[in-house]
Write a protein that holds these residues in place. Structure first.
Motif, PDB file in Angstrom:
ATOM      1  N   LEU A  82       0.827  -1.208   0.000  1.00 40.87           N
ATOM      2  CA  LEU A  82       0.000   0.000   0.000  1.00 40.87           C
ATOM      3  C   LEU A  82       0.860   1.255   0.000  1.00 40.87           C
ATOM      4  CD1 LEU A  82      -2.811   1.275   0.154  1.00 40.87           C
ATOM      5  CD2 LEU A  82      -2.690   1.074   2.649  1.00 40.87           C
ATOM      6  N   LEU A  83       1.881   1.301   0.859  1.00 38.01           N
ATOM      7  CA  LEU A  83       2.738   2.474   0.942  1.00 38.01           C
ATOM      8  C   LEU A  83       3.561   2.645  -0.335  1.00 38.01           C
ATOM      9  CD1 LEU A  83       3.631   4.814   2.703  1.00 38.01           C
ATOM     10  CD2 LEU A  83       5.338   3.318   3.759  1.00 38.01           C
ATOM     11  N   SER A  84       4.009   1.534  -0.921  1.00 39.39           N
ATOM     12  CA  SER A  84       4.747   1.601  -2.188  1.00 39.39           C
ATOM     13  C   SER A  84       3.875   2.192  -3.285  1.00 39.39           C
ATOM     14  CB  SER A  84       5.229   0.207  -2.605  1.00 39.39           C
ATOM     15  OG  SER A  84       6.170  -0.298  -1.706  1.00 39.39           O
ATOM     16  N   SER A  85       2.603   1.817  -3.271  1.00 34.33           N
ATOM     17  CA  SER A  85       1.671   2.338  -4.265  1.00 34.33           C
ATOM     18  C   SER A  85       1.404   3.826  -4.043  1.00 34.33           C
ATOM     19  CB  SER A  85       0.354   1.554  -4.203  1.00 34.33           C
ATOM     20  OG  SER A  85      -0.569   2.034  -5.156  1.00 34.33           O
ATOM     21  N   ILE A  86       1.209   4.217  -2.775  1.00 38.49           N
ATOM     22  CA  ILE A  86       0.946   5.627  -2.453  1.00 38.49           C
ATOM     23  C   ILE A  86       2.136   6.500  -2.833  1.00 38.49           C
ATOM     24  CG2 ILE A  86       0.600   7.265  -0.552  1.00 38.49           C
ATOM     25  CD1 ILE A  86      -1.027   5.090   0.863  1.00 38.49           C
ATOM     26  N   MET A  87       3.345   6.014  -2.552  1.00 38.16           N
ATOM     27  CA  MET A  87       4.567   6.764  -2.863  1.00 38.16           C
ATOM     28  C   MET A  87       4.944   6.672  -4.334  1.00 38.16           C
ATOM     29  SD  MET A  87       5.285   8.167  -0.035  1.00 38.16           S
ATOM     30  CE  MET A  87       6.863   8.848  -0.544  1.00 38.16           C
ATOM     31  N   LYS A  88       4.185   5.884  -5.087  1.00 40.04           N
ATOM     32  CA  LYS A  88       4.408   5.695  -6.519  1.00 40.04           C
ATOM     33  C   LYS A  88       5.776   5.094  -6.822  1.00 40.04           C
ATOM     34  CE  LYS A  88       1.201   9.358  -7.866  1.00 40.04           C
ATOM     35  NZ  LYS A  88       0.989  10.615  -8.623  1.00 40.04           N
ATOM     36  N   HIS A  89       6.281   4.275  -5.867  1.00 40.73           N
ATOM     37  CA  HIS A  89       7.515   3.547  -6.114  1.00 40.73           C
ATOM     38  C   HIS A  89       7.242   2.349  -7.009  1.00 40.73           C
ATOM     39  CE1 HIS A  89       9.596   5.112  -2.176  1.00 40.73           C
ATOM     40  NE2 HIS A  89       9.365   6.051  -3.064  1.00 40.73           N
ATOM     41  N   GLU A  90       6.053   1.782  -6.855  1.00 41.63           N
ATOM     42  CA  GLU A  90       5.659   0.618  -7.632  1.00 41.63           C
ATOM     43  C   GLU A  90       4.172   0.703  -7.943  1.00 41.63           C
ATOM     44  OE1 GLU A  90       6.579  -2.928  -5.492  1.00 41.63           O
ATOM     45  OE2 GLU A  90       8.584  -2.247  -4.950  1.00 41.63           O
ATOM     46  N   ALA A  98       7.260  -1.060   7.427  1.00 40.95           N
ATOM     47  CA  ALA A  98       6.845  -0.704   6.067  1.00 40.95           C
ATOM     48  C   ALA A  98       7.490   0.610   5.632  1.00 40.95           C
ATOM     49  CB  ALA A  98       5.319  -0.604   5.996  1.00 40.95           C
ATOM     50  N   VAL A  99       7.480   1.610   6.517  1.00 41.05           N
ATOM     51  CA  VAL A  99       8.107   2.903   6.215  1.00 41.05           C
ATOM     52  C   VAL A  99       9.597   2.706   5.966  1.00 41.05           C
ATOM     53  CG1 VAL A  99       8.724   5.158   7.171  1.00 41.05           C
ATOM     54  CG2 VAL A  99       6.409   4.274   7.474  1.00 41.05           C
ATOM     55  N   PHE A 100      10.233   1.914   6.809  1.00 37.55           N
ATOM     56  CA  PHE A 100      11.661   1.626   6.690  1.00 37.55           C
ATOM     57  C   PHE A 100      11.990   1.008   5.331  1.00 37.55           C
ATOM     58  CE2 PHE A 100      15.023  -1.661   7.677  1.00 37.55           C
ATOM     59  CZ  PHE A 100      16.089  -0.772   7.713  1.00 37.55           C
ATOM     60  N   ILE A 101      11.221   0.010   4.923  1.00 36.36           N
ATOM     61  CA  ILE A 101      11.485  -0.689   3.671  1.00 36.36           C
ATOM     62  C   ILE A 101      11.208   0.205   2.458  1.00 36.36           C
ATOM     63  CG2 ILE A 101      10.728  -2.585   2.187  1.00 36.36           C
ATOM     64  CD1 ILE A 101      12.495  -3.411   4.549  1.00 36.36           C
ATOM     65  N   VAL A 102      10.049   0.862   2.453  1.00 39.90           N
ATOM     66  CA  VAL A 102       9.638   1.646   1.282  1.00 39.90           C
ATOM     67  C   VAL A 102      10.550   2.850   1.069  1.00 39.90           C
ATOM     68  CG1 VAL A 102       7.798   3.064   0.304  1.00 39.90           C
ATOM     69  CG2 VAL A 102       7.250   0.879   1.389  1.00 39.90           C
ATOM     70  N   PHE A 103      10.902   3.552   2.138  1.00 37.31           N
ATOM     71  CA  PHE A 103      11.733   4.748   1.990  1.00 37.31           C
ATOM     72  C   PHE A 103      13.216   4.414   1.827  1.00 37.31           C
ATOM     73  CE2 PHE A 103       7.884   6.665   3.550  1.00 37.31           C
ATOM     74  CZ  PHE A 103       7.852   7.901   2.909  1.00 37.31           C
ATOM     75  N   SER A 104      13.568   3.163   2.047  1.00 35.53           N
ATOM     76  CA  SER A 104      14.940   2.738   1.792  1.00 35.53           C
ATOM     77  C   SER A 104      15.186   2.496   0.309  1.00 35.53           C
ATOM     78  CB  SER A 104      15.261   1.453   2.563  1.00 35.53           C
ATOM     79  OG  SER A 104      15.248   1.662   3.950  1.00 35.53           O
ATOM     80  N   LYS A 105      14.143   2.130  -0.415  1.00 36.11           N
ATOM     81  CA  LYS A 105      14.299   1.731  -1.813  1.00 36.11           C
ATOM     82  C   LYS A 105      14.977   2.787  -2.685  1.00 36.11           C
ATOM     83  CE  LYS A 105      11.880  -0.463  -5.649  1.00 36.11           C
ATOM     84  NZ  LYS A 105      12.339   0.430  -6.707  1.00 36.11           N
ATOM     85  N   PRO A 106      14.590   4.085  -2.606  1.00 36.53           N
ATOM     86  CA  PRO A 106      15.266   5.077  -3.449  1.00 36.53           C
ATOM     87  C   PRO A 106      16.765   5.175  -3.181  1.00 36.53           C
ATOM     88  CG  PRO A 106      13.213   5.966  -2.593  1.00 36.53           C
ATOM     89  CD  PRO A 106      13.464   4.680  -1.864  1.00 36.53           C
ATOM     90  N   LEU A 107      17.189   4.899  -1.963  1.00 37.62           N
ATOM     91  CA  LEU A 107      18.609   4.974  -1.627  1.00 37.62           C
ATOM     92  C   LEU A 107      19.400   3.861  -2.298  1.00 37.62           C
ATOM     93  CD1 LEU A 107      18.434   5.863   2.191  1.00 37.62           C
ATOM     94  CD2 LEU A 107      18.915   7.391   0.266  1.00 37.62           C
ATOM     95  N   LEU A 108      18.723   2.769  -2.661  1.00 39.61           N
ATOM     96  CA  LEU A 108      19.402   1.668  -3.322  1.00 39.61           C
ATOM     97  C   LEU A 108      19.827   2.020  -4.745  1.00 39.61           C
ATOM     98  CD1 LEU A 108      17.191  -1.306  -2.076  1.00 39.61           C
ATOM     99  CD2 LEU A 108      19.586  -0.876  -1.489  1.00 39.61           C
ATOM    100  N   GLU A 109      19.349   3.147  -5.233  1.00 42.06           N
ATOM    101  CA  GLU A 109      19.800   3.625  -6.544  1.00 42.06           C
ATOM    102  C   GLU A 109      21.171   4.275  -6.445  1.00 42.06           C
ATOM    103  OE1 GLU A 109      16.785   6.284  -7.869  1.00 42.06           O
ATOM    104  OE2 GLU A 109      15.210   4.750  -7.926  1.00 42.06           O
TER     105      GLU A 109
END
Length: 313
Positions: free
Chosen positions: A120-128, A177-188
């Motif tokens: 849900l959070l990934s969808s809201i943040m438009k990461h996925e 969930a916040v930890f995982i979703v907001f970590s993803k952009p840093l993996l770039e």
């Protein structure tokens, strides 16, 4: 955009990433038994404090030896500190105190909602973009998870005595969930190893003040080798290896398709219980395990066909 890509997420067939994630789930499932062994002689805060410190030291050594180094931009540094505080300090505190106040059944059911929060959070943040088939896989897996744990632990209970603990674990899930979703952009901008190391180290620094008293009161000379071995396994495999594998999967296939593998932990736990301590596997557990595997298939592999069809229409 190719038929098997949406945004930055690559929807590939079953491969090395899946094998590594399955290994991580096996490690985490085994970790439950080792934690129980260690907690017979160590307090929860003392145990967590030592294993977090141990994992952080090991990760820093590996990162330095890899040549990647610890240096990051100041803006990125503060993001890592905040993520470490949320994902390794707040989550660990909420989980430990929550499980102490509520029942095992309630805890397991609420924790099983983590993939839903992440999706849900990934969808809201438009990461996925979370496809309908992925949601179907999440629902299937949650149903299967409930069947597996309820056959062992009893039905889900929600009473006034457990509400506080339930809410703490619920909030812990949100932190994860916040930890995982907001970590993803840093993996770039950095490797899974570096992200794991820096967030783990930051989280440990904030966690230590809460557990330093417990650590100082541990009767080290009386702790058995079995307990120390269990702590070593938990720190090395459950934190160091599994966290790096998790972030590598997030970097490669995204948050939702990584998180869905959480549902396999109870399946593996039941299997290990049967093999190691000769517990009987019930028909309900077997059905639950089958439903979980169907759910994982839908979320991880099966809906590639749905995506291909939608792209060609």
């Amino acid at each position: 955009m190719t038929n098997t890509q949406i945004g930055d997420v690559d929807y590939k067939k079953f491969g090395a990433t899946d094998v590594l994630m399955l290994s991580a789930m096996l490690f985490w499932a085994l970790n439950l038994s080792f934690v129980k062994i260690a907690l017979r002689e160590l307090s929860p805060l003392g145990f967590n404090g030592i294993r977090l410190l141990f994992a952080s030291v090991v990760l820093v050594i590996i990162l330095v030896l890899s040549g990647e180094g610890l240096k990051v931009e100041r803006k990125t540094f503060w993001k890592l500190v905040v993520l470490g505080l949320i994902g390794n300090t707040a989550y660990q505190m909420l989980f430990i105190h929550g499980i102490d106040l509520t029942t095992a059944s309630n805890s397991a059911i609420i924790i099983a909602m983590a993939p839903v929060f992440i999706a849900l959070l990934s969808s809201i943040m438009k990461h996925e973009r979370v496809h309908a088939a992925a949601w179907a896989g999440i629902v299937f897996s949650f149903v299967g998870f409930y069947l597996v744990i309820s056959s062992q632990l009893g039905s889900f209970q929600f009473s006034s005595l457990s509400v506080r603990g339930d809410m703490l674990i619920f909030c812990g899930n949100i932190c994860w969930a916040v930890f995982i979703v907001f970590s993803k952009p840093l993996l770039e901008r950095m490797s899974p190893l570096k992200l794991t190391t820096l967030t783990m180290a930051a989280g440990t620094v904030f966690f230590l003040p809460f557990c330093i008293k417990d650590i100082s009161h541990i009767p080290y000379q009386d702790i058995s080798l079995k307990a120390w071995g269990s702590l070593l396994y938990s720190g090395l495999f459950a934190l160091v290896i599994c966290y790096v594998i998790w972030y590598a999967s997030v970097q490669r296939v995204g948050n939702t398709k990584t998180a869905i593998y959480d549902y396999l932990i109870p399946v593996f736990t039941v299997i290990f219980a049967y093999l190691i301590i000769d517990e009987r596997i019930t028909g309900q557990q077997a059905v639950g395990a089958l439903i979980i595997f169907v759910g994982v298939y839908l979320a991880r592999i099966g809906y590639t066909k749905f995506i291909r069809n939608s792209n060609t229409n």
